[in-house]
Motif scaffolding. Structure first.
Motif, PDB file in Angstrom:
ATOM      1  N   GLY A 124       0.145  11.886   4.038  1.00  0.00           N
ATOM      2  CA  GLY A 124      -0.385  10.924   3.073  1.00  0.00           C
ATOM      3  C   GLY A 124      -0.165   9.486   3.520  1.00  0.00           C
ATOM      4  O   GLY A 124      -0.986   8.602   3.263  1.00  0.00           O
ATOM      5  N   VAL A 125       0.949   9.234   4.201  1.00  0.00           N
ATOM      6  CA  VAL A 125       1.211   7.900   4.750  1.00  0.00           C
ATOM      7  C   VAL A 125       0.143   7.542   5.778  1.00  0.00           C
ATOM      8  O   VAL A 125      -0.410   6.436   5.778  1.00  0.00           O
ATOM      9  CB  VAL A 125       2.619   7.835   5.374  1.00  0.00           C
ATOM     10  N   ARG A 133       2.800   1.786  -3.323  1.00  0.00           N
ATOM     11  CA  ARG A 133       1.938   2.341  -4.362  1.00  0.00           C
ATOM     12  C   ARG A 133       1.789   3.849  -4.174  1.00  0.00           C
ATOM     13  O   ARG A 133       1.879   4.620  -5.137  1.00  0.00           O
ATOM     14  CB  ARG A 133       0.571   1.658  -4.313  1.00  0.00           C
ATOM     15  N   TYR A 134       1.623   4.269  -2.902  1.00  0.00           N
ATOM     16  CA  TYR A 134       1.453   5.700  -2.624  1.00  0.00           C
ATOM     17  C   TYR A 134       2.733   6.466  -2.940  1.00  0.00           C
ATOM     18  O   TYR A 134       2.706   7.512  -3.609  1.00  0.00           O
ATOM     19  CB  TYR A 134       1.069   5.888  -1.156  1.00  0.00           C
ATOM     20  N   ARG A 162       0.830  -1.208   0.000  1.00  0.00           N
ATOM     21  CA  ARG A 162       0.000   0.000   0.000  1.00  0.00           C
ATOM     22  C   ARG A 162       0.869   1.265   0.000  1.00  0.00           C
ATOM     23  O   ARG A 162       0.622   2.214  -0.750  1.00  0.00           O
ATOM     24  CB  ARG A 162      -0.920   0.000   1.223  1.00  0.00           C
ATOM     25  N   LEU A 163       1.886   1.275   0.846  1.00  0.00           N
ATOM     26  CA  LEU A 163       2.729   2.471   0.938  1.00  0.00           C
ATOM     27  C   LEU A 163       3.613   2.630  -0.291  1.00  0.00           C
ATOM     28  O   LEU A 163       3.894   3.752  -0.722  1.00  0.00           O
ATOM     29  CB  LEU A 163       3.584   2.407   2.200  1.00  0.00           C
ATOM     30  N   ALA A 209      -2.846   8.689   5.936  1.00  0.00           N
ATOM     31  CA  ALA A 209      -4.108   8.466   5.225  1.00  0.00           C
ATOM     32  C   ALA A 209      -4.120   7.091   4.552  1.00  0.00           C
ATOM     33  O   ALA A 209      -5.148   6.394   4.545  1.00  0.00           O
ATOM     34  CB  ALA A 209      -4.322   9.566   4.188  1.00  0.00           C
ATOM     35  N   ALA A 210      -2.972   6.687   4.007  1.00  0.00           N
ATOM     36  CA  ALA A 210      -2.897   5.389   3.331  1.00  0.00           C
ATOM     37  C   ALA A 210      -3.061   4.237   4.308  1.00  0.00           C
ATOM     38  O   ALA A 210      -3.546   3.161   3.937  1.00  0.00           O
ATOM     39  CB  ALA A 210      -1.563   5.267   2.589  1.00  0.00           C
ATOM     40  N   LEU A 211      -2.671   4.445   5.556  1.00  0.00           N
ATOM     41  CA  LEU A 211      -2.758   3.388   6.566  1.00  0.00           C
ATOM     42  C   LEU A 211      -4.101   3.373   7.291  1.00  0.00           C
ATOM     43  O   LEU A 211      -4.351   2.471   8.100  1.00  0.00           O
ATOM     44  CB  LEU A 211      -1.634   3.552   7.596  1.00  0.00           C
ATOM     45  N   ARG A 212      -4.927   4.371   7.036  1.00  0.00           N
ATOM     46  CA  ARG A 212      -6.157   4.520   7.832  1.00  0.00           C
ATOM     47  C   ARG A 212      -7.111   3.336   7.648  1.00  0.00           C
ATOM     48  O   ARG A 212      -7.739   2.881   8.598  1.00  0.00           O
ATOM     49  CB  ARG A 212      -6.841   5.836   7.455  1.00  0.00           C
ATOM     50  N   GLU A 213      -7.210   2.815   6.440  1.00  0.00           N
ATOM     51  CA  GLU A 213      -8.103   1.684   6.190  1.00  0.00           C
ATOM     52  C   GLU A 213      -7.508   0.420   6.801  1.00  0.00           C
ATOM     53  O   GLU A 213      -6.344   0.093   6.579  1.00  0.00           O
ATOM     54  CB  GLU A 213      -8.274   1.487   4.689  1.00  0.00           C
ATOM     55  N   GLN A 260       3.530   6.642  -6.775  1.00  0.00           N
ATOM     56  CA  GLN A 260       2.730   7.618  -7.511  1.00  0.00           C
ATOM     57  C   GLN A 260       3.329   9.017  -7.403  1.00  0.00           C
ATOM     58  O   GLN A 260       3.208   9.829  -8.327  1.00  0.00           O
ATOM     59  CB  GLN A 260       1.296   7.622  -6.979  1.00  0.00           C
TER      60      GLN A 260
END
Length: 695
Positions: free
Chosen positions: A363-364, A327-328, A324-325, A366-370, A331
């Motif tokens: 942003g990290v 990919r973030y 996930r990270l 936010a990416a981990l929130r789910e 980008q």
């Protein structure tokens, strides 16, 4: 490796030989200290035994691959770090390939030298044995396993052998229609063609390097190129002889091994080695104003996942987080690497400022929130992030990475689940603290710590009831270091135990001298006791030893503990306090009133004195009711203490008005600069003799 090479051994001999080499590798894997050099020897041995077929090395390394899951499971079952075993397998694999390649290369070079020698011999003996040397050269030329080409000094290809035509998928006629410079490749360096120009003009006779070509089928061909100059009888350049060894398979293997060495086996992310390489490159040729940023992150509480759900779930969670990270970060065009364990880092090259890296950190989060769904578990992950953003000039990769590591530690110690930006001033303070911490053991050994003494005076008649021992540090370079700077460090490092014993020994020796001077009215000595000392199982025995060695009456020794410390004391520490009290030693609560004491519990503790914190005494500096609240608080504390049979000492007394108001309230004793500042033991002796201290 059956069928990959022809070797002059029977099947049984081959099996025995290969089993021996496998046992050497297995022994190297388990050995401590670990040494991958044995694998290099094994690789060279394979070449020495003529295992040199085109598929030998690939099939050998293919047999090593299945070790990884077995070793990983075995390491986890035995409680070892699986990454260490994987690193060993990777190191052995690389060393075996390197040893094999080097031995094969030496063998090829020997063949090249033989060919080169044949060329030179053919030239030197042309007049005497032209036909013989021509036949010998032609035999070598036609049958050689490496590609050979001959050209003139103008760059025209004159002849090539069969091996060369096979490499380039072209006929001799097609090859001889081309110029040497037709074989230029986009990957060639200017340096390579500079060497070529020097050779054809006679400035050098030989050079060798790796070079890419493209054959007639459009495929990339990696070769080891060796180019030599042949001169005529007058020494003028006449021919150029090119020898090419096809190392395409070796290059692909090297590329694969480099990828394995530079990427994390579990997540597939770049690893620490590749990250450091990229970070170092960012510092090598910086442009004006170039900046770099790092987001160094650590997953909060990841150990709990491993401990409660198992390492397999933990590994799968790391893979999911990395995916996930990555990919973030990808980008945004940034490199993300796994540094080990549950630590990751994002490299921001050509940073535009701290704001960009802070936004990346947000942003990290936010990416981990789910939550992550792993093996039927919904796992929520948070992270702590250390942020460093700075100009490239004036610093180094190592300093930048160290700063990021330190800042990550700050983020975790500040509460986790947050980012923290590197602060130079804070770092300087931390370095100073670390320096003091590192110097303290030697300072204790060299006698840099000493004890000052401050009296506890009766408010009724002004007599000295007790004396508090206060440790000081006379630093050889920094001068006098206050206890507020080193006591906390001593508690963190555990040095408070030997330091506290050092203070106790000095204080008891002085107290014994006062006891000899005034057998009936000598003051007790009051020594601070840290929480870590209370938890030492040998505390009571050590105190008994000090009292026996100094001859001090136990009733003339008092230990002071803070309110929060004594209220949290239970189990072994509480029993040790009760043992000390049973010996006749006094127990006092220091800074009383700053915590939240349970007075009912206080009654069950072996305490004989309360020392009221100086913050309450501060409001009694002026006559009258300048701060009636503080006056009422102190009066209430004194009344409660007396009700449960405790004496009361007020700390921080600086004026006669404070002393008088506290006496009127009912305090038993006072301590502070009004009576005496902390000082050497002879000042206490003067007070005992009735000598008034100069105002």
């Amino acid at each position: 490796m059956e069928g990959t090479s022809f070797v002059p051994l029977s099947g049984a001999e081959i099996e025995e030989y290969l089993r021996g080499q496998a046992e050497r590798l297995a022994h190297a894997l388990r050995s401590d200290p670990f040494d991958p050099a044995i694998a290099r020897e094994v690789g060279a041995s394979l070449v020495g035994q003529h295992f040199t077929g085109s598929g030998t090395l690939e099939r050998t390394l293919g047999l090593v691959g299945p070790w990884w899951p077995v070793l990983r499971a075995k390491a986890a079952a035995q409680g070892h770090d699986p990454d260490v075993w994987l690193e060993r397998v990777s190191a052995l694999t690389g060393a075996l390939a390197a040893g094999y390649a080097e031995a094969l290369r030496r063998r090829t070079l020997d063949e090249q030298e033989a060919i080169h020698a044949a060329v030179l011999v053919a030239r030197d003996n042309a007049e005497h044995a032209l036909h013989t040397s021509e036949a010998r050269f032609r035999a070598v030329f036609d049958q050689a396993a490496i590609g050979i080409g001959i050209g003139d000094v103008d760059g025209n290809v004159i002849d090539v052998n069969q091996a060369m035509t096979t490499m380039f998928a072209a006929s001799v006629e097609e090859m001889c229609k081309r110029q040497v410079r037709d074989f230029m490749h986009a990957g060639d360096t200017d340096h390579m063609w500079k060497l070529y120009d020097e050779l054809v003009t006679g400035e050098r006779d030989h050079f060798a390097l790796e070079k890419q070509f493209e054959n007639a089928d459009g495929e990339t061909l990696w070769t080891h190129l060796s180019l030599s100059l042949v001169r005529d009888s007058k020494g003028n350049p006449e021919y150029q002889v090119c020898m090419l060894e096809d190392v395409t398979d070796r290059h692909r293997l090297h590329t694969r091994l480099r990828h394995q060495a530079m990427h994390d086996q579990l997540t597939g992310l770049p690893n620490r080695a590749l990250f450091v390489e990229r970070l170092t490159a960012a510092f090598e040729h910086p442009g004006p104003g170039d900046r770099v940023g790092l987001c160094y992150l650590d997953l909060d509480g990841f150990k709990v996942v491993n401990d409660s759900l198992g390492h397999d779930v933990g590994d799968q969670l790391l893979v999911a987080v990395a995916r996930r990270l990555s990919r973030y970060a990808g980008q945004a065009g940034h490199l993300m690497a796994r540094m080990g364990g549950d630590e990751f880092v994002i490299l921001v090259e050509h940073s535009t400022g701290t704001g960009q890296v802070v936004a990346l950190a947000d942003g990290v989060f936010a990416a981990l929130r789910e939550p992550f769904r792993i093996r039927g578990h919904d796992l929520t992950v948070t992270a702590s992030i250390g942020i460093v953003e700075r100009p490239v000039a004036g610093t180094s990769p190592a300093d930048t990475l160290r700063a990021a590591d330190i800042t990550l530690y700050w983020a975790k110690s500040d509460g986790r689940g947050r980012w923290t930006v590197f602060d130079t001033d804070r770092n300087d303070r931390e370095v100073a603290r670390y320096t003091l911490s590192a110097e303290m053991p030697a300072a204790l050994h060299h006698g840099e710590f000493y004890v000052d003494y401050q009296p506890l005076v009766s408010l009724a008649d002004g007599g000295v009831l007790g004396v508090e021992a206060l440790v000081r540090w006379r630093h050889p370079r920094n001068g006098l270091v206050g206890p507020d700077r080193f006591i906390g460090l001593a508690e963190e490092t555990g040095l408070i135990v030997p330091l506290g014993m050092h203070v106790l020994e000095q204080a008891c020796r002085e107290a014994r001298r006062w006891q000899d001077l005034e057998p009936d009215s000598a003051p007790f000595i009051s020594v601070n006791l840290a929480e870590r000392q209370c938890r030492e199982p040998g505390l009571v025995r050590q105190v008994e030893r000090v009292l026996a060695e100094t001859g001090l009456d136990p009733g003339r020794l008092q230990f002071e503990l803070t309110e929060s410390q004594i209220m949290s004391t239970d189990g072994g520490p509480l029993e040790r306090l009760r043992e000390l009290a049973a010996m006749g030693i006094r127990i006092a609560i220091d800074d009383f009133g700053t915590g939240y004491s349970n007075l009912a519990y206080l009654r069950r503790l072996p305490v004989c004195e309360l020392k009221i914190a100086g913050s309450f005494v501060e409001g009694l500096r002026q006559p009258g009711d300048s701060d009636p609240v503080d006056g009422r608080i102190v009066a209430s504390l004194v009344e409660l203490a007396h009700a449960i049979g405790l004496t009361v000492t007020a700390e921080g007394i600086e004026t006669a008005v404070q002393a008088e108001r506290l006496r009127a309230i009912g305090c038993d004793a006072g301590q502070g600069w009004y009576f005496s500042r902390p000082g050497p033991p002879d000042r206490i002796e003067g007070m005992l003799a009735g000598v008034k201290e100069p105002g």
